[in-house]
Design a protein around this motif. Sequence first.
Motif, mmCIF file in Angstrom:
data_model
loop_
_atom_site.group_PDB
_atom_site.id
_atom_site.type_symbol
_atom_site.label_atom_id
_atom_site.label_comp_id
_atom_site.label_asym_id
_atom_site.label_seq_id
_atom_site.Cartn_x
_atom_site.Cartn_y
_atom_site.Cartn_z
ATOM 1 N N PRO A 157 -1.439 1.890 3.513
ATOM 2 C CA PRO A 157 -1.125 0.877 3.950
ATOM 3 C C PRO A 157 -0.716 -0.163 2.878
ATOM 4 C CG PRO A 157 -3.651 1.328 3.710
ATOM 5 C CD PRO A 157 -3.009 2.602 3.528
ATOM 6 N N GLN A 158 -0.681 0.359 1.847
ATOM 7 C CA GLN A 158 -0.132 -0.443 0.757
ATOM 8 C C GLN A 158 1.386 -0.396 0.646
ATOM 9 O OE1 GLN A 158 -2.289 1.847 0.394
ATOM 10 N NE2 GLN A 158 -3.820 1.220 -0.990
ATOM 11 N N LEU A 159 2.070 0.767 1.314
ATOM 12 C CA LEU A 159 3.296 1.028 1.180
ATOM 13 C C LEU A 159 4.014 0.609 2.446
ATOM 14 C CD1 LEU A 159 2.466 2.682 -1.068
ATOM 15 C CD2 LEU A 159 3.882 4.467 -0.435
ATOM 16 N N SER A 160 5.477 -0.051 2.179
ATOM 17 C CA SER A 160 6.262 -0.300 3.361
ATOM 18 C C SER A 160 6.703 0.965 4.042
ATOM 19 C CB SER A 160 7.400 -1.119 2.717
ATOM 20 O OG SER A 160 8.233 -0.204 1.937
ATOM 21 N N PHE A 161 7.388 1.020 5.110
ATOM 22 C CA PHE A 161 7.851 2.113 5.772
ATOM 23 C C PHE A 161 9.027 2.628 4.761
ATOM 24 C CE2 PHE A 161 5.972 0.432 9.852
ATOM 25 C CZ PHE A 161 5.322 1.609 10.079
ATOM 26 N N ALA A 162 9.753 1.978 4.318
ATOM 27 C CA ALA A 162 10.862 2.172 3.343
ATOM 28 C C ALA A 162 10.448 3.029 2.083
ATOM 29 C CB ALA A 162 11.736 1.031 2.782
ATOM 30 N N SER A 169 10.557 7.199 1.047
ATOM 31 C CA SER A 169 11.112 7.761 0.036
ATOM 32 C C SER A 169 10.383 8.740 -0.799
ATOM 33 C CB SER A 169 11.293 6.348 -1.227
ATOM 34 O OG SER A 169 11.990 5.379 -0.588
ATOM 35 N N LEU A 170 9.411 9.068 -0.431
ATOM 36 C CA LEU A 170 8.321 10.010 -1.114
ATOM 37 C C LEU A 170 8.620 11.367 -0.912
ATOM 38 C CD1 LEU A 170 4.930 8.068 -0.540
ATOM 39 C CD2 LEU A 170 5.793 8.678 -2.697
ATOM 40 N N PRO A 171 8.563 12.009 0.383
ATOM 41 C CA PRO A 171 8.386 13.488 0.663
ATOM 42 C C PRO A 171 9.445 14.381 -0.158
ATOM 43 C CG PRO A 171 8.410 12.167 2.624
ATOM 44 C CD PRO A 171 8.733 11.181 1.584
ATOM 45 N N ILE A 172 10.679 14.656 0.020
ATOM 46 C CA ILE A 172 11.321 15.577 -0.677
ATOM 47 C C ILE A 172 11.323 15.239 -2.255
ATOM 48 C CG2 ILE A 172 13.687 16.436 -1.174
ATOM 49 C CD1 ILE A 172 14.327 16.617 1.662
ATOM 50 N N ALA A 173 11.665 14.158 -2.674
ATOM 51 C CA ALA A 173 11.524 13.766 -4.181
ATOM 52 C C ALA A 173 10.031 14.117 -4.790
ATOM 53 C CB ALA A 173 11.785 12.490 -4.366
ATOM 54 N N ALA A 174 8.995 13.606 -4.093
ATOM 55 C CA ALA A 174 7.716 13.898 -4.596
ATOM 56 C C ALA A 174 7.357 15.210 -4.500
ATOM 57 C CB ALA A 174 6.668 12.904 -4.141
ATOM 58 N N MET A 175 7.585 15.879 -3.419
ATOM 59 C CA MET A 175 7.227 17.385 -3.168
ATOM 60 C C MET A 175 7.918 18.081 -4.179
ATOM 61 S SD MET A 175 6.969 17.644 0.868
ATOM 62 C CE MET A 175 8.526 18.059 0.992
ATOM 63 N N THR A 176 9.108 17.857 -4.589
ATOM 64 C CA THR A 176 9.936 18.613 -5.686
ATOM 65 C C THR A 176 9.185 18.378 -7.045
ATOM 66 O OG1 THR A 176 11.731 18.257 -4.144
ATOM 67 C CG2 THR A 176 12.250 18.939 -6.309
ATOM 68 N N ALA A 177 8.785 17.114 -7.315
ATOM 69 C CA ALA A 177 8.643 16.873 -8.484
ATOM 70 C C ALA A 177 7.124 17.409 -8.702
ATOM 71 C CB ALA A 177 8.211 15.414 -8.560
ATOM 72 N N TRP A 178 6.248 17.606 -7.707
ATOM 73 C CA TRP A 178 4.953 18.402 -7.646
ATOM 74 C C TRP A 178 5.421 19.851 -8.000
ATOM 75 C CZ3 TRP A 178 -0.006 16.073 -6.110
ATOM 76 C CH2 TRP A 178 -1.134 17.050 -6.337
ATOM 77 N N GLU A 207 -2.139 9.677 -1.551
ATOM 78 C CA GLU A 207 -3.295 9.202 -2.119
ATOM 79 C C GLU A 207 -2.619 8.509 -3.709
ATOM 80 O OE1 GLU A 207 -6.603 11.790 -2.679
ATOM 81 O OE2 GLU A 207 -6.754 12.229 -0.611
ATOM 82 N N LEU A 208 -1.953 9.364 -4.259
ATOM 83 C CA LEU A 208 -1.529 9.059 -5.488
ATOM 84 C C LEU A 208 -0.320 7.819 -5.439
ATOM 85 C CD1 LEU A 208 -0.462 12.496 -7.090
ATOM 86 C CD2 LEU A 208 -2.230 10.962 -7.894
ATOM 87 N N ALA A 209 0.327 7.843 -4.059
ATOM 88 C CA ALA A 209 1.223 6.556 -3.972
ATOM 89 C C ALA A 209 0.135 5.356 -3.776
ATOM 90 C CB ALA A 209 2.042 6.753 -2.834
ATOM 91 N N ALA A 210 -0.890 5.623 -3.066
ATOM 92 C CA ALA A 210 -1.853 4.450 -2.531
ATOM 93 C C ALA A 210 -2.474 3.893 -3.622
ATOM 94 C CB ALA A 210 -2.936 4.807 -1.667
ATOM 95 N N SER A 211 -2.664 4.731 -4.812
ATOM 96 C CA SER A 211 -3.448 4.513 -6.128
ATOM 97 C C SER A 211 -2.216 3.734 -7.013
ATOM 98 C CB SER A 211 -4.158 5.459 -6.494
ATOM 99 O OG SER A 211 -3.309 6.563 -7.308
ATOM 100 N N GLY A 212 -1.153 4.005 -6.685
ATOM 101 C CA GLY A 212 -0.084 3.218 -7.659
ATOM 102 C C GLY A 212 0.320 4.507 -8.926
#
Length: 309
Positions: A115-120, A124-133, A268-273
């Motif tokens: 809920p802390q994040l806007s839709f935009a 921005s998370l999926p491909i970039a964060a999944m690849t970084a992971w 969860e990691l995005a929610a926690s900052g």
Amino acid sequence: MKRVQYDRYGGPEKMYFGECDVPRVGDGEVRVSVKAAAINPFDWKLRQGAMKLVTGRRFPKAMGTDFAGLVEAAGRNVGNVTVGDEVFGTVDFKKSGAFAEAVVVKADHVAKKPPQLSFAEAASLPIAAMTAWAAVIDRAQARPGARIFINGCSGAVGAFAVQLAISRGAHVAGACGPASRDSARAAGVAPIFAYSDSEAYARGGTYDAVFDTLGTLDVGHGLSMLNPRGVFVDINPTPGRLLRGMLSRRYKLAFATMGIKRLPEIAELAASGTLRPAIGLEAPFTDALSVIADAETGRRTSGKTVLTF
Ligand SMILES: NC(=O)c1ccc[n+]([C@@H]2O[C@H](COP(=O)([O-])OP(=O)(O)OC[C@H]3O[C@@H](n4cnc5c(N)ncnc54)[C@H](OP(=O)(O)O)[C@@H]3O)[C@@H](O)[C@H]2O)c1
């Protein structure tokens, strides 16, 4: 409904707005009313035909992979989300289609939007964060005290890689362009090198992992920067690099698809900052063709370019 599509592989001029029926959901699938869709380099590489052996020759093909929006229909056997949920996720690249008013995906390709994040921001998370992971945690095994060098530490994948590695207690050094130095420093990268000074990358000692987000670091040079048990991680495959990745213990490729199961943890990691999406430009979906072309040709602000609906 309206979507961005193309009838032939090629440059930005091949894209146009097409009309298609609203897709139906099958078993284990959800339909999402798209509120935001983020542009990844992968989107235009697919349209250019970089993966045509996999994506084939059936046209028209839809564009777009990463999105966030509202679940408006769910098939049978969907347990993780329900109609009305705010979600973010990614479409299987063989199908694509996130640059559209609605998209149908497998339910495990979405997670609830923090809920802390806007839709935009969520888009921005999926491909970039999944690849970084996949690169930093699965391949480089970031851990307390590990030394990791990230070439291109300022792009979408690079910035998430820095955030993930530091959150695991690793020390991160990296290279970026002059305009990105301040943001890299603020993220905790030290030391920071200029691409033109690649000979200096190993000046402070060797690394447990070298992650090249850009595919521009000479592989031999990257390997020479490693300690004896270190690993070079690449995310820009060519046929030669794919073969090398299969044969070498110290050179590994990482792919976004390896991280799909991590979407709930990424939320969860995005929610926690811990993961902090950076938006460069939000533009209306009606401007999609020019905005994608601009991102593709380098006319963009730093940070993600996101289409809003
Ligand atoms: N294997 C996979 O599954 C996978 C998944 C995702 C991405 N990739 C690949 O990884 C690469 C990086 O992807 P990405 O999403 O991180 O790309 P990106 O966000 O566009 O960043 C790439 C680099 O572009 C530079 N950059 C950023 N904003 C810019 C701007 N406004 N103008 C010019 N340059 C700018 C930055 O370098 P400086 O600031 O240092 O100049 C940044 O490090 C791409 O080649 C992509 O295809 C592979």
